[in-house]
Design a protein around this motif. Structure first.
Motif, PDB file in Angstrom:
ATOM      1  N   HIS A 128     -74.166 -15.736  22.236  1.00  0.00           N
ATOM      2  CA  HIS A 128     -75.276 -16.398  21.541  1.00  0.00           C
ATOM      3  C   HIS A 128     -76.196 -17.086  22.542  1.00  0.00           C
ATOM      4  O   HIS A 128     -75.747 -17.590  23.572  1.00  0.00           O
ATOM      5  N   PRO A 187     -73.239 -20.472  15.605  1.00  0.00           N
ATOM      6  CA  PRO A 187     -72.938 -21.240  14.388  1.00  0.00           C
ATOM      7  C   PRO A 187     -72.236 -22.548  14.733  1.00  0.00           C
ATOM      8  O   PRO A 187     -71.439 -22.608  15.673  1.00  0.00           O
ATOM      9  N   ASP A 188     -72.524 -23.577  13.957  1.00  0.00           N
ATOM     10  CA  ASP A 188     -71.958 -24.907  14.208  1.00  0.00           C
ATOM     11  C   ASP A 188     -70.437 -24.887  14.272  1.00  0.00           C
ATOM     12  O   ASP A 188     -69.836 -25.516  15.146  1.00  0.00           O
ATOM     13  N   LYS A 189     -69.791 -24.171  13.337  1.00  0.00           N
ATOM     14  CA  LYS A 189     -68.327 -24.181  13.324  1.00  0.00           C
ATOM     15  C   LYS A 189     -67.755 -23.527  14.577  1.00  0.00           C
ATOM     16  O   LYS A 189     -66.693 -23.916  15.056  1.00  0.00           O
TER      17      LYS A 189
END
Length: 192
Positions: free
Chosen positions: A56, A62-64
């Motif tokens: 990424h 993604p936050d998680k």
């Protein structure tokens, strides 16, 4: 010396027997003065692997996934609690681990395997040794193997019966080896 461990668990089945082993390991580590937290693949609910965290763009994961990466970075070592599905590894745990690569490099790990039958998921343990080694992890030579998990814990999560007794006897050596490799990795990381 207190150490911080993450205990990874990956079953998605309705009647998750291995969670008993994961919780017991956490309690044993904590009673010895270490910190230990569960990382449950089902609770993390990461998507099927499309991109690892490192694939990424900066700040776009993604936050998680970033939150779990932070937990991995803070941990001193890891325990992978695995069952065996059709002679192989649990896909939920493998998918969770596959989202991270450099985060595991040169980090210590131990494997605890379990099964409903007499063979204690030895084949899955061997697969995990290969996988974790490929990730660049240092794997403790001493594993913990629990057969007949459905009969090895009482309703309060305490080991019972012959298999529970074997688990209790085997844990000190398992923990000693994990502590050795954790302490060695921590000492070496200060030199780099």
């Amino acid at each position: 010396m207190s150490r911080e461990y993450l205990v990874f668990y990956g079953s998605y089945r309705t009647d998750r027997q291995g969670i008993k082993l994961a919780h017991w390991l956490i309690e044993q580590l904590q009673s010895a003065g270490d910190q230990a937290q569960l990382v449950d693949a089902m609770a993390c609910n990461l998507p099927m692997l499309d991109q690892r965290l490192s694939d990424h763009a900066e700040g776009k994961a993604p936050d998680k996934m970033r939150h779990l990466a932070d937990r991995i970075a803070k941990a001193d070592g890891f325990i992978f609690v695995t069952g065996e599905y059709n002679g192989g590894i649990q896909p939920g745990l493998k998918n969770l681990v596959d989202h991270f690569l450099p985060e595991f490099r040169r980090r210590p790990a131990a494997i605890a395997s379990y099964s409903l039958g007499p063979f204690a998921a030895i084949r899955a343990e061997q697969h995990w040794r290969l996988i974790l080694g490929t990730l660049g992890m240092v794997i403790s030579p001493t594993s913990l193997n629990l057969a007949r998990i459905g009969q090895a814990f009482d309703d309060q999560g305490l080991p019972i019966g012959d298999d529970g007794a074997r688990l209790t006897r085997a844990f000190p050596r398992f923990a000693e080896e994990l502590h050795f490799w954790t302490d060695a990795a921590k000492a070496q990381s200060h030199k780099i």
